[in-house]
Write a protein that holds these residues in place. Structure first.
Motif, PDB file in Angstrom:
ATOM      1  N   ARG A 146     -11.122  -1.895  -5.019  1.00  0.00           N
ATOM      2  CA  ARG A 146     -11.441  -1.639  -6.428  1.00  0.00           C
ATOM      3  C   ARG A 146     -11.323  -0.144  -6.737  1.00  0.00           C
ATOM      4  NH1 ARG A 146     -14.331  -4.641 -10.071  1.00  0.00           N
ATOM      5  NH2 ARG A 146     -14.975  -6.079  -8.384  1.00  0.00           N
ATOM      6  N   GLY A 147     -10.596   0.184  -7.778  1.00  0.00           N
ATOM      7  CA  GLY A 147     -10.448   1.575  -8.202  1.00  0.00           C
ATOM      8  C   GLY A 147      -9.289   2.317  -7.564  1.00  0.00           C
ATOM      9  N   CYS A 148      -8.622   1.714  -6.564  1.00  0.00           N
ATOM     10  CA  CYS A 148      -7.483   2.378  -5.914  1.00  0.00           C
ATOM     11  C   CYS A 148      -6.218   2.092  -6.714  1.00  0.00           C
ATOM     12  CB  CYS A 148      -7.316   1.896  -4.478  1.00  0.00           C
ATOM     13  SG  CYS A 148      -5.935   2.702  -3.603  1.00  0.00           S
ATOM     14  N   HIS A 169      -4.155 -13.358   0.388  1.00  0.00           N
ATOM     15  CA  HIS A 169      -3.028 -12.466   0.692  1.00  0.00           C
ATOM     16  C   HIS A 169      -3.279 -11.072   0.119  1.00  0.00           C
ATOM     17  CE1 HIS A 169      -1.167 -16.413   1.367  1.00  0.00           C
ATOM     18  NE2 HIS A 169      -0.428 -15.786   2.246  1.00  0.00           N
ATOM     19  N   ARG A 170      -4.400 -10.492   0.531  1.00  0.00           N
ATOM     20  CA  ARG A 170      -4.757  -9.157   0.047  1.00  0.00           C
ATOM     21  C   ARG A 170      -3.990  -8.077   0.803  1.00  0.00           C
ATOM     22  NH1 ARG A 170     -11.021  -8.272  -0.084  1.00  0.00           N
ATOM     23  NH2 ARG A 170     -10.778  -8.724   2.150  1.00  0.00           N
ATOM     24  N   SER A 171      -3.821  -6.953   0.129  1.00  0.00           N
ATOM     25  CA  SER A 171      -3.106  -5.812   0.702  1.00  0.00           C
ATOM     26  C   SER A 171      -3.954  -4.562   0.540  1.00  0.00           C
ATOM     27  CB  SER A 171      -1.760  -5.606   0.000  1.00  0.00           C
ATOM     28  OG  SER A 171      -0.979  -6.789   0.055  1.00  0.00           O
ATOM     29  N   HIS A 181      -7.767   2.545   2.652  1.00  0.00           N
ATOM     30  CA  HIS A 181      -8.735   1.465   2.484  1.00  0.00           C
ATOM     31  C   HIS A 181      -8.495   0.264   3.394  1.00  0.00           C
ATOM     32  CE1 HIS A 181      -8.815   3.515  -1.611  1.00  0.00           C
ATOM     33  NE2 HIS A 181     -10.029   3.695  -1.123  1.00  0.00           N
ATOM     34  N   ARG A 182      -7.532   0.347   4.276  1.00  0.00           N
ATOM     35  CA  ARG A 182      -7.256  -0.780   5.168  1.00  0.00           C
ATOM     36  C   ARG A 182      -8.437  -1.043   6.093  1.00  0.00           C
ATOM     37  NH1 ARG A 182      -5.946   1.379  10.229  1.00  0.00           N
ATOM     38  NH2 ARG A 182      -5.230   3.547  10.206  1.00  0.00           N
ATOM     39  N   PRO A 183      -8.650  -2.307   6.477  1.00  0.00           N
ATOM     40  CA  PRO A 183      -9.701  -2.623   7.437  1.00  0.00           C
ATOM     41  C   PRO A 183      -9.401  -1.997   8.789  1.00  0.00           C
ATOM     42  CG  PRO A 183      -8.324  -4.545   7.004  1.00  0.00           C
ATOM     43  CD  PRO A 183      -7.933  -3.510   6.019  1.00  0.00           C
TER      44      PRO A 183
END
Length: 224
Positions: free
Chosen positions: A99-101, A123-125, A130-132
């Motif tokens: 959120r906000g990126c 299918h999130r990117s 911010h990657r896990p």
């Protein structure tokens, strides 16, 4: 960060039609999936999914796909206003889920940009910021080798280094475990050392490793 390479650009003399979402023609199908064509549109399977565009697929023996042409054209216009934070070109149809990126990128640019694309669920990117990440307390110890390619892991953690979440001492390069996943499929993908499946698959998927839903396939390079 600009990192344009010839393998990412469509060759003007190739005659091959480029995907309308990533603007690439010469891509690895393991990264972008199948290529679909309808009307005057050519688009990659995973470019559609990570741009949050759903499509209807018929029974396997019919080999047809219903593309939402209107939705695709709308997304193309939106992507034309976004610049890929990796290569610097416009037409970036994939956005970071944080959120906000405001970062966007092309699917073939994901690895160079240290992005994560999750091949399950929504299918999130995610962009590299911010990657896990794995909850790894320490870097690989000196002399640690990748258990798949047997090459050194180095002495620091990075996007390219992953560790088994179950046994916690098995290290491998991201590209190596991705290759293993493509060969093994969901039924056989496991930690090469402790052979954990459930925890291993869940964490690797979250970290962006694509695990095909199929039985094991044997690569000639892996056969003995």
């Amino acid at each position: 960060m600009r990192n344009m390479s010839s393998r990412k650009r469509k060759s003007p003399d190739s005659g091959e039609q480029a995907c309308v979402l990533c603007r690439r023609a010469d891509v690895n199908p393991d990264i972008c999936g199948r290529t679909f064509a309808e009307s005057d549109l050519c688009v990659h399977e995973f470019c559609l999914l990570f741009a949050n565009i759903r499509f209807e697929e018929s029974a396997p023996w019919e080999e047809t796909v219903g593309l939402p042409v209107g939705t695709i054209r709308c997304r193309i216009k939106q992507a034309d206003q976004k610049q890929c934070f990796v290569c610097g070109e416009r037409g970036a149809a994939i956005s970071c889920a944080e959120r906000g990126c405001a970062r966007s990128f092309h699917l073939p640019c994901a690895v160079d940009g240290e992005c994560v694309t999750q091949f399950f669920g929504q299918h999130r990117s995610f962009c590299r910021e911010h990657r896990p990440r794995q909850a790894v307390e320490a870097a690989p110890s000196q002399g640690t080798d990748c258990v798949i390619c047997l090459e050194p892991m180095g002495d620091s953690t990075s996007y390219q280094t992953l560790r088994c979440p179950a046994c916690k001492h098995t290290w491998f390069h991201r590209s190596c475990v991705q290759g293993q996943a493509m060969n093994a499929g969901t039924m056989c993908f496991q930690c090469p050392i402790c052979q954990d499946t459930e925890q291993f698959r869940a964490e690797m998927s979250t970290l962006g490793i694509q695990i095909p839903v199929r039985l094991v396939s044997f690569s000639p390079a892996l056969q003995t």
